[in-house]
Motif scaffolding. Sequence first.
Motif, short mmCIF file in Angstrom:
data_model
loop_
_atom_site.label_atom_id
_atom_site.label_comp_id
_atom_site.label_asym_id
_atom_site.label_seq_id
_atom_site.Cartn_x
_atom_site.Cartn_y
_atom_site.Cartn_z
N UNK A 134 13.12 -12.78 -28.63
CA UNK A 134 13.60 -14.31 -28.85
C UNK A 134 13.61 -14.28 -30.27
N UNK A 135 14.71 -15.38 -30.37
CA UNK A 135 15.15 -15.79 -31.68
C UNK A 135 15.55 -17.45 -31.97
N UNK A 136 14.59 -18.17 -32.37
CA UNK A 136 14.77 -19.61 -32.48
C UNK A 136 14.41 -20.01 -30.93
N UNK A 137 15.55 -20.54 -30.50
CA UNK A 137 15.49 -21.14 -29.30
C UNK A 137 15.98 -20.14 -28.01
N UNK A 138 16.56 -19.10 -28.57
CA UNK A 138 17.03 -18.12 -27.63
C UNK A 138 16.21 -17.20 -27.00
N UNK A 139 16.34 -16.65 -25.93
CA UNK A 139 15.40 -15.62 -25.45
C UNK A 139 16.07 -14.73 -24.49
#
Length: 268
Positions: A134-139
């Motif tokens: 996951x990166x910030x709001x991305x998964x």
Amino acid sequence: MENGSIQNAGSTLSRGIETSVNVKVLESENISWNIGANLTFQEIEITDLAGANDDPVSSVGGISGGVGNFIQEWAVGSDPTTFHVYRQVYDQDGAPLDGVFVDTNGDNVINDADRVRYKKANHDAYFGLTTNFSYKRFDLSATLRGAAGGYNYNNVSSNSANLATIFPTNTQNPLYLNTPSDFLNTGFSDQEVFSDYYVQKADFIKLDNVSLGYNFPGDKVDIRASITGTNLLTITDYDGVDPEVFNGIDNNLFPRNRGIILGLGFNF
């Protein structure tokens, strides 16, 4: 069944080792990455069969092609999915010779006594790998798994990949029929259902699914949108439709779908 009572067919012994590991690769305020892996080794052996003699056996694993034919054999000391076949003879280029098999008992006659136990359907090892990033709001997540050391009996080819299937002669109005392309490798004139040529390695690696998502924050409702792919990739040398076959006999397998799933999730 004996004297009207139910009797166990026999006993098996299963041994194995299973191990798993989970690793947190990255962890920070905006980034998270985890990897999990597992590995299993197994061995299954028949230790007893009812009515045991010096070499007790029982034919199992019914197949298409002929009437009452079986391609596997139970025997004490063997895996219960062991195949029972003729040893195919090949020419100098590696092509199977039509109707030519090894005379294993040396009596100059090829018959059922020349069939031998050869390979097995049960795999020696199973493995899996999962990852979540996951990166910030991305998964992003993915699952991969596989197996090694097992074999399939390709009953689709053994039943139909022969000249008699293409040009049947036992009807008043013969039809020209389709046949598996494996006929081009063998050129068999008729069915050779007991040839070990059709016992094929069924190792595989499968990318079961990959999912990508994004979280949309709201004042009252958070929304997660995602796209997921299933059954995306299969790596194998097996000639059939799918190497993952129950009990190792490939004769009635419906192809698994490859899918794309769109999703919306609401968090109130």
